[in-house]
Each structure stands twice: as C-alpha cells, then as structure tokens.
Design an enzyme around this catalytic site. Structure first.
Site, short mmCIF file in Angstrom:
data_model
loop_
_atom_site.label_atom_id
_atom_site.label_comp_id
_atom_site.label_asym_id
_atom_site.label_seq_id
_atom_site.Cartn_x
_atom_site.Cartn_y
_atom_site.Cartn_z
N LYS A 66 0.85 -1.01 -0.07
CA LYS A 66 -0.05 0.03 -0.04
C LYS A 66 0.65 1.53 0.03
O LYS A 66 1.66 1.62 0.49
CB LYS A 66 -1.35 -0.14 1.12
CG LYS A 66 -2.07 1.35 1.67
CD LYS A 66 -3.30 0.74 0.73
CE LYS A 66 -4.37 2.21 0.64
NZ LYS A 66 -4.00 2.29 -0.22
N LYS A 102 5.04 2.42 -2.31
CA LYS A 102 5.36 3.67 -3.21
C LYS A 102 5.43 4.13 -4.42
O LYS A 102 5.99 2.97 -5.50
CB LYS A 102 6.39 4.73 -2.55
CG LYS A 102 6.00 5.84 -2.25
CD LYS A 102 5.50 6.50 -0.72
CE LYS A 102 4.39 7.42 -1.51
NZ LYS A 102 3.70 8.06 -0.31
#
Length: 380
Positions: A66, A102
């Site tokens: 995430k 990311k």
C-alpha cells in the site's frame, strides 16, 4: 544523508533493539520488487514527451502492499525506495492489514494540462497494471496527485481486469471513495497530537502551533486545530510564510491560498522569512511539507510514521472490498480510535525498549512485520 539512508538507519537501530536475526534483518530491508518504466505521451502541441515512472513494492508480509503515487520533478529511485519502506512500518504501526509500497513519476504536474496528466496516468497504469491489484498492491494519491488521478487509474486498470474499485483508494466518493478521506491525514495529525499532549496533561485548546506546509495535510491540520481551540500563529508554503501572534484566521487564509495559489500576500498577518519558521517560538511545530523532521536536543518529536498515518488508515476503511460505505462521523470516530491506540502502542514500546518516540514507532512497526514474516514460514 539522503532519505533512503536515513530510513534504513532507523530500521537498523530498531532491528538491533529487537535483536533480530541478521538474515531476517536483511530480508526485511530488501524490497519485494522495484519497477521502473518509461512513459511516453503526446503533448497537446503534438510533440512527444517521455517521463520515468517508478513503483517500489517493499513488503507484503502483513497484507497487500500500500502506498501513494506522487507526481513531482524530484521523484527518484532512492526517494521512492525510502517512502515504500516507511509505508511498511507505517501500516504496521497503524495495525492495519497492509504492507508497504510507493510510486511516482518524475514530472512537474503544474506544467502539464489536465489532458496531458490523464494521458500520462493512463500510460503509467498500462505499464504496471499486471503488478498491482486488489490483493497485491493498492495505490493512493500523494503529492501532485488526487482523487481524479485515482479515477483514471481505476478506469484504465478496469479495462484489463474488469471493474475493480478497490484497486486504488483516495477515489472520488462517486466511485466508491470514502467520506472524510481528504481530511484524513490532517485529522490524524490532530488526533496524534491530542494523544501526545494528553500525556502531559494538556489539550489542543490554548496551545500555539506553527505549521510548515499548507497543502492538503497542513491546511486540514490548521483548520481542525483552529476549530479545536488551538492558536495557529505561523504557517509557510512554497510561496512564503505568514505570522500572527494572536492567531491566524485559517478560513480566510485557505480562501486566499485557493484564490492566489499560495499564502503569499495574505493580509491577516506579517510576512516572514520561511527559513525562520522552524525557529518560531511555539508549543507545537508541525512539519507538513517535503521531507525531513526537526530533530533537536530537548524537543519531543512525534514520529512521522505515526503522526501521518491517518490517510492510510482511512484508505483501509475505503478499501472495503464489499463496497459498503461508512458515514463520515463513523470514519472520523474510527480514525481517532486507531490513532489513539497507535500512540498507546508506541509508548509501550518506548517503555519496554527504553527508547524515544521515533525509535518506539520504528521498533513497533519492524517487530510486527518481522513476526508476520516468521509466522508465514520464513526460515533463516
């Protein structure tokens, strides 16, 4: 020391406190996957332009990876690697079932038209669609991106995989986004600050705040702190800085910033040198701008991986694969529960490992990821 080196140093200090096996330590530090793609698009004037996109998927021991996707001219592999690693520890500190990732594209979004941004987003999604997914890696907005960017990713991804609203979070509410998501990171800062002040018998009301940065996080934090009775006496952004010892009128400052694309020229206070902001006398300093947190002997620092975890926590509420949407009051109440519990858990690690808040947060995050890794069958 660049961002990646600083983040890795904190990780290694935490690993040492925890007494992690050296092979497990190395395994946790190395990213699961690093992606680098070229994104070539036609500009509005008919010329071609190429941009480099990145996605670093750091760890998935505790759940799907995430993390946000940022559009910024300074995006580079080291920055993305550092931020992906931080997301792994951040989601663990928040105790939500995610890992860390990311992404970003090296571009200046302010110099691109809406149609150019859409084409760039769609090309980037085409290049990575088979490596992200509802149970694999779930992107979200970050610096230079927003809910519209997520809508484009959702639409492009769905062309390959069928309608998949849970593939991104931070979506428009009309496409299954969460109420309260825009304010979530700033509201999380408020809740974390409340928890810290409560440890010292204080509250938000009556405290003097200085905020570096007036983007999504800084502006929401300023608004919510002001509503809670705090006095925001100085704020800066990329255009300048303003100070009013009696407290800035945040509503008027937000209106001015929106109309003038920055706080420069605001007449509700005195213009000051932005470089002096970090030395302004205050009770609470909130660095809500690009990288780096104030570190000074005698200053109590609320760690960033706790303080700014509100956004990813509400992203978890939004990710609800069943598509059930909470009302905003429930979102905010649940966020407060998670932020307060996160602070309590960090404090417990500080007590058990005799360390400061920042290392307590890293130790908490690293320990949870290490335990999950071992439980899933990792062998030295």
């Amino acid at each position: 020391m660049n961002a990646l080196a600083a983040t890795s140093r904190n990780f290694k200090q935490a690993a040492k406190l925890l007494g992690l096996d050296s092979k497990l330590e190395k395994s946790l530090l190395i990213p699961f996957r690093e992606i680098k793609v070229e994104c070539t698009i036609p500009k509005d004037d008919g010329t071609l332009a190429s941009y480099v996109g990145f996605r670093v998927q750091h760890d998935n021991a505790r759940g799907p990876m995430k993390g946000g996707i940022r559009y910024h001219h300074e995006v580079d592999p080291d920055e993305v690697n550092a931020l992906a690693q931080l997301m792994t520890w951040k989601t663990a500190v928040a105790n939500i079932p995610y890992g860390g990732a990311k992404g970003g594209i090296g571009c200046s979004p302010g110099e691109l038209s809406i149609s150019e941004l859409e084409r760039l987003t769609r090309v980037f999604t085409q290049k990575i669609h088979d490596l992200i997914g509802i149970h694999t890696d779930v992107p979200a907005p970050d610096m230079g991106t927003n809910s519209q960017t997520m809508a484009w990713i959702l639409d492009e991804y769905s062309k390959f995989h069928g309608y998949s609203p849970a593939v991104v979070t931070g979506k428009p509410v009309d496409l299954g986004g969460s109420l309260g998501r825009d304010a979530a990171t700033g509201r999380g800062v408020l809740f974390a600050t409340e928890a810290l002040l409560a440890e010292h018998g204080k509250g938000i009301a009556g405290q003097r705040f200085v905020i570096q940065g007036f983007g999504n996080v800084g502006s929401w934090a300023a608004q919510l702190i002001s509503e809670a009775g705090g006095k925001v006496i100085a704020i800066s952004d990329v255009t300048g800085a303003v100070k009013n010892s009696n407290g800035l009128d945040i509503a008027k400052l937000m209106k001015h910033s929106s109309e003038n694309r920055g706080i420069k020229g605001f007449d509700g206070g005195d213009a000051i040198d932005p470089r002096s902001l970090l030395t302004e006398e205050c009770d609470v300093l909130i660095p809500a701008a690009l990288g780096g947190i104030l570190s000074k002997k005698g200053v109590l620092i609320l760690p960033d991986i706790l303080a700014n975890s509100g956004g990813v926590t509400v992203s978890y509420f939004e990710w609800n694969i069943q598509g059930f949407m909470w009302d905003e009051e429930k979102v905010n109440n649940e966020l407060k529960t998670y932020m307060t519990r996160g602070f309590r858990d960090v404090k417990e690690m500080c007590r058990s490992h005799n360390c400061d808040l920042r290392m307590g947060a890293f130790t908490l995050g690293v320990n949870r990821v290490a335990r999950a890794t071992v439980l899933r069958g990792w062998e030295a």
